[in-house]
Design a protein around this motif. Structure first.
Motif, mmCIF file in Angstrom:
data_model
loop_
_atom_site.group_PDB
_atom_site.id
_atom_site.type_symbol
_atom_site.label_atom_id
_atom_site.label_comp_id
_atom_site.label_asym_id
_atom_site.label_seq_id
_atom_site.Cartn_x
_atom_site.Cartn_y
_atom_site.Cartn_z
ATOM 1 N N THR A 35 5.567 4.083 3.626
ATOM 2 C CA THR A 35 7.015 4.061 3.868
ATOM 3 C C THR A 35 7.619 5.455 3.743
ATOM 4 O OG1 THR A 35 7.446 3.492 1.536
ATOM 5 C CG2 THR A 35 7.236 1.664 3.102
ATOM 6 N N GLY A 36 7.146 6.236 2.756
ATOM 7 C CA GLY A 36 7.664 7.586 2.577
ATOM 8 C C GLY A 36 7.267 8.502 3.712
ATOM 9 N N GLY A 37 6.007 8.401 4.138
ATOM 10 C CA GLY A 37 5.548 9.216 5.258
ATOM 11 C C GLY A 37 6.293 8.887 6.538
ATOM 12 N N ASP A 38 6.488 7.590 6.806
ATOM 13 C CA ASP A 38 7.214 7.182 8.010
ATOM 14 C C ASP A 38 8.694 7.562 7.939
ATOM 15 O OD1 ASP A 38 4.894 6.156 9.022
ATOM 16 O OD2 ASP A 38 5.399 4.045 8.670
ATOM 17 N N ALA A 39 9.261 7.555 6.725
ATOM 18 C CA ALA A 39 10.670 7.925 6.572
ATOM 19 C C ALA A 39 10.901 9.354 7.028
ATOM 20 C CB ALA A 39 11.099 7.751 5.112
ATOM 21 N N LEU A 40 9.980 10.241 6.667
ATOM 22 C CA LEU A 40 10.129 11.650 7.042
ATOM 23 C C LEU A 40 9.793 11.872 8.515
ATOM 24 C CD1 LEU A 40 11.030 13.852 5.042
ATOM 25 C CD2 LEU A 40 8.696 14.725 5.080
ATOM 26 N N SER A 41 8.659 11.324 8.950
ATOM 27 C CA SER A 41 8.192 11.607 10.316
ATOM 28 C C SER A 41 8.975 10.847 11.381
ATOM 29 C CB SER A 41 6.703 11.277 10.442
ATOM 30 O OG SER A 41 6.466 9.895 10.226
ATOM 31 N N THR A 85 -1.349 10.553 -0.644
ATOM 32 C CA THR A 85 -1.266 9.400 0.254
ATOM 33 C C THR A 85 -0.181 9.578 1.305
ATOM 34 O OG1 THR A 85 -1.284 6.971 0.309
ATOM 35 C CG2 THR A 85 0.327 7.970 -1.112
ATOM 36 N N THR A 86 0.888 10.335 0.988
ATOM 37 C CA THR A 86 1.900 10.604 2.008
ATOM 38 C C THR A 86 1.367 11.589 3.052
ATOM 39 O OG1 THR A 86 2.889 12.209 0.479
ATOM 40 C CG2 THR A 86 3.953 10.058 0.652
ATOM 41 N N VAL A 87 0.677 12.629 2.587
ATOM 42 C CA VAL A 87 0.094 13.565 3.556
ATOM 43 C C VAL A 87 -0.998 12.871 4.369
ATOM 44 C CG1 VAL A 87 -1.729 14.570 2.090
ATOM 45 C CG2 VAL A 87 -0.699 15.947 3.884
ATOM 46 N N GLY A 88 -1.704 11.919 3.739
ATOM 47 C CA GLY A 88 -2.714 11.149 4.468
ATOM 48 C C GLY A 88 -2.099 10.304 5.564
ATOM 49 N N THR A 89 -0.920 9.746 5.289
ATOM 50 C CA THR A 89 -0.230 8.915 6.281
ATOM 51 C C THR A 89 0.137 9.721 7.521
ATOM 52 O OG1 THR A 89 0.693 7.407 4.624
ATOM 53 C CG2 THR A 89 1.858 7.551 6.730
ATOM 54 N N VAL A 211 1.001 -3.211 4.143
ATOM 55 C CA VAL A 211 2.148 -3.716 3.373
ATOM 56 C C VAL A 211 3.382 -2.880 3.692
ATOM 57 C CG1 VAL A 211 3.141 -3.987 1.071
ATOM 58 C CG2 VAL A 211 0.792 -4.733 1.507
ATOM 59 N N GLY A 212 3.201 -1.539 3.707
ATOM 60 C CA GLY A 212 4.316 -0.657 4.028
ATOM 61 C C GLY A 212 4.863 -0.915 5.420
ATOM 62 N N ASP A 213 3.961 -1.076 6.398
ATOM 63 C CA ASP A 213 4.399 -1.375 7.765
ATOM 64 C C ASP A 213 5.082 -2.742 7.847
ATOM 65 O OD1 ASP A 213 3.607 1.003 8.914
ATOM 66 O OD2 ASP A 213 1.614 0.268 9.470
ATOM 67 N N PHE A 214 4.570 -3.704 7.109
ATOM 68 C CA PHE A 214 5.173 -5.038 7.086
ATOM 69 C C PHE A 214 6.614 -4.967 6.575
ATOM 70 C CE2 PHE A 214 6.013 -9.012 4.666
ATOM 71 C CZ PHE A 214 6.022 -9.908 5.739
ATOM 72 N N LEU A 215 6.857 -4.075 5.607
ATOM 73 C CA LEU A 215 8.201 -3.960 5.036
ATOM 74 C C LEU A 215 9.188 -3.299 5.994
ATOM 75 C CD1 LEU A 215 7.350 -2.829 1.378
ATOM 76 C CD2 LEU A 215 8.091 -5.096 2.121
ATOM 77 N N ASP A 216 8.730 -2.237 6.693
ATOM 78 C CA ASP A 216 9.722 -1.436 7.430
ATOM 79 C C ASP A 216 9.668 -1.532 8.945
ATOM 80 O OD1 ASP A 216 7.715 0.329 8.381
ATOM 81 O OD2 ASP A 216 7.896 1.614 6.628
ATOM 82 N N LYS A 217 8.672 -2.196 9.504
ATOM 83 C CA LYS A 217 8.609 -2.293 10.964
ATOM 84 C C LYS A 217 9.579 -3.376 11.470
ATOM 85 C CE LYS A 217 5.610 0.875 12.090
ATOM 86 N NZ LYS A 217 5.567 1.613 10.823
ATOM 87 N N PRO A 218 10.015 -3.285 12.735
ATOM 88 C CA PRO A 218 10.964 -4.259 13.294
ATOM 89 C C PRO A 218 10.446 -5.693 13.223
ATOM 90 C CG PRO A 218 10.722 -2.370 14.757
ATOM 91 C CD PRO A 218 9.654 -2.235 13.710
ATOM 92 N N ASP A 225 11.727 -5.190 8.849
ATOM 93 C CA ASP A 225 12.782 -4.280 9.294
ATOM 94 C C ASP A 225 13.661 -3.785 8.141
ATOM 95 O OD1 ASP A 225 13.987 -2.754 11.238
ATOM 96 O OD2 ASP A 225 15.433 -4.305 11.809
ATOM 97 N N LEU A 226 13.049 -3.531 6.976
ATOM 98 C CA LEU A 226 13.789 -2.969 5.854
ATOM 99 C C LEU A 226 13.927 -1.465 6.028
ATOM 100 C CD1 LEU A 226 12.058 -4.821 2.870
ATOM 101 C CD2 LEU A 226 14.146 -5.476 4.084
ATOM 102 N N SER A 227 14.950 -0.900 5.428
ATOM 103 C CA SER A 227 15.127 0.545 5.461
ATOM 104 C C SER A 227 13.942 1.227 4.783
ATOM 105 C CB SER A 227 16.416 0.937 4.732
ATOM 106 O OG SER A 227 16.422 2.305 4.405
#
Length: 254
Positions: A35-41, A85-89, A211-218, A225-227
């Motif tokens: 979620t953190g990696g996707d938030a930035l990228s 793990t964020t740089v890995g993402t 899990v992260g994708d499940f939380l924030d993807k549409p 679709d969570l922020s």
């Protein structure tokens, strides 16, 4: 199991004790990485490459402090894990998507790098056990392996959800099942505890990724679709609570 091999519940000065709270914290950390990696990228539209450089800078700074530390420091250790793990993402997304290698190609490449890292570590040190990580050279191998495994885990998570068509919920079931299988092998077989540790370590990353994708993807894509920022903040609080709990419970380096 080789009787001379240290139990995975033993620990030395630079790593936490490998218990249930360790694995719970690890899953939270890998979910935050997604979620953190996707938030930035994605959310901030910085792109995979720029985000990778930003996270890599944080990781290198934390890694220097981690290696220079004389003993296990819970918050420093886990924030170094989070940075890896964020740089890995973002690195995995850059390799798989921007370079066009694809999830299968990216996963194969990164799996080879994990194996190469473990092989080199073993040839130099004679052991790849996390419990031998108590001086700089072993610790460098340890963190290189961790970083490659975190990057591999992201690629595996995307591969299972997208290429295999399992979706995010199906990916969660798959990786939870594989981790439970490792637990069964740990309880009822004599398979190398070190091998089981690294297998579980790798598999917690794709679990966190899906899990992260499940939380924030549409919702249309199978997510909630969570922020990404809200999800990351909540997960970070959960990580801090886990670290605090383990520290207060004495699940730390003596």
């Amino acid at each position: 199991m080789n009787q001379q091999e240290p139990s995975i519940t033993t620990h030395l000065s630079k790593v936490p004790q490998i218990t249930a709270i360790f694995w719970i914290t690890k899953v939270f950390a890998t979910t935050f990485g997604e979620t953190g990696g996707d938030a930035l990228s994605m959310s901030l539209n910085l792109g995979y490459l720029v985000s990778t450089f930003i996270f890599a800078a944080f990781f290198i700074v934390l890694l220097v402090f981690q290696i220079r530390a004389k003993s296990y420091r819970p918050y420093l250790y886990w924030f170094t894990i989070i940075a890896s793990t964020t740089v890995g993402t973002t690195l995995a997304d850059f390799v798989d998507r921007s370079l066009g290698i694809g999830y299968v190609g990216g996963s194969s490449l990164l799996f080879g790098l994990v194996c190469l890292s473990l092989f080199s570590w073993y040839k130099v040190e004679g052991s790849i056990s996390p419990h031998t990580v108590n001086y700089p050279r072993a610790e460098i191998f340890y963190w290189i392996t961790i970083t490659f495994s975190q990057t591999l885990g992201t690629a595996l998570g995307d591969w299972s959800a997208d290429t295999m068509g399992l979706g995010y919920s199906g990916g969660i079931v798959l990786f939870v099942g594989l981790i439970l299988m490792i637990l069964i092998l740990y309880k009822f077989t004599r398979i190398s505890r070190t091998l089981l540790f690294w297998s579980a370590f790798v598999l917690t990353r794709p679990l966190g990724a899906v899990v992260g994708d499940f939380l924030d993807k549409p919702i249309a894509s199978g997510g909630l679709d969570l922020s990404r920022f809200t999800a990351s903040a909540v997960i970070l609080i959960a990580i801090l609570l886990c670290i605090h709990f383990s520290h207060k419970s004495g699940v730390r380096e003596a």
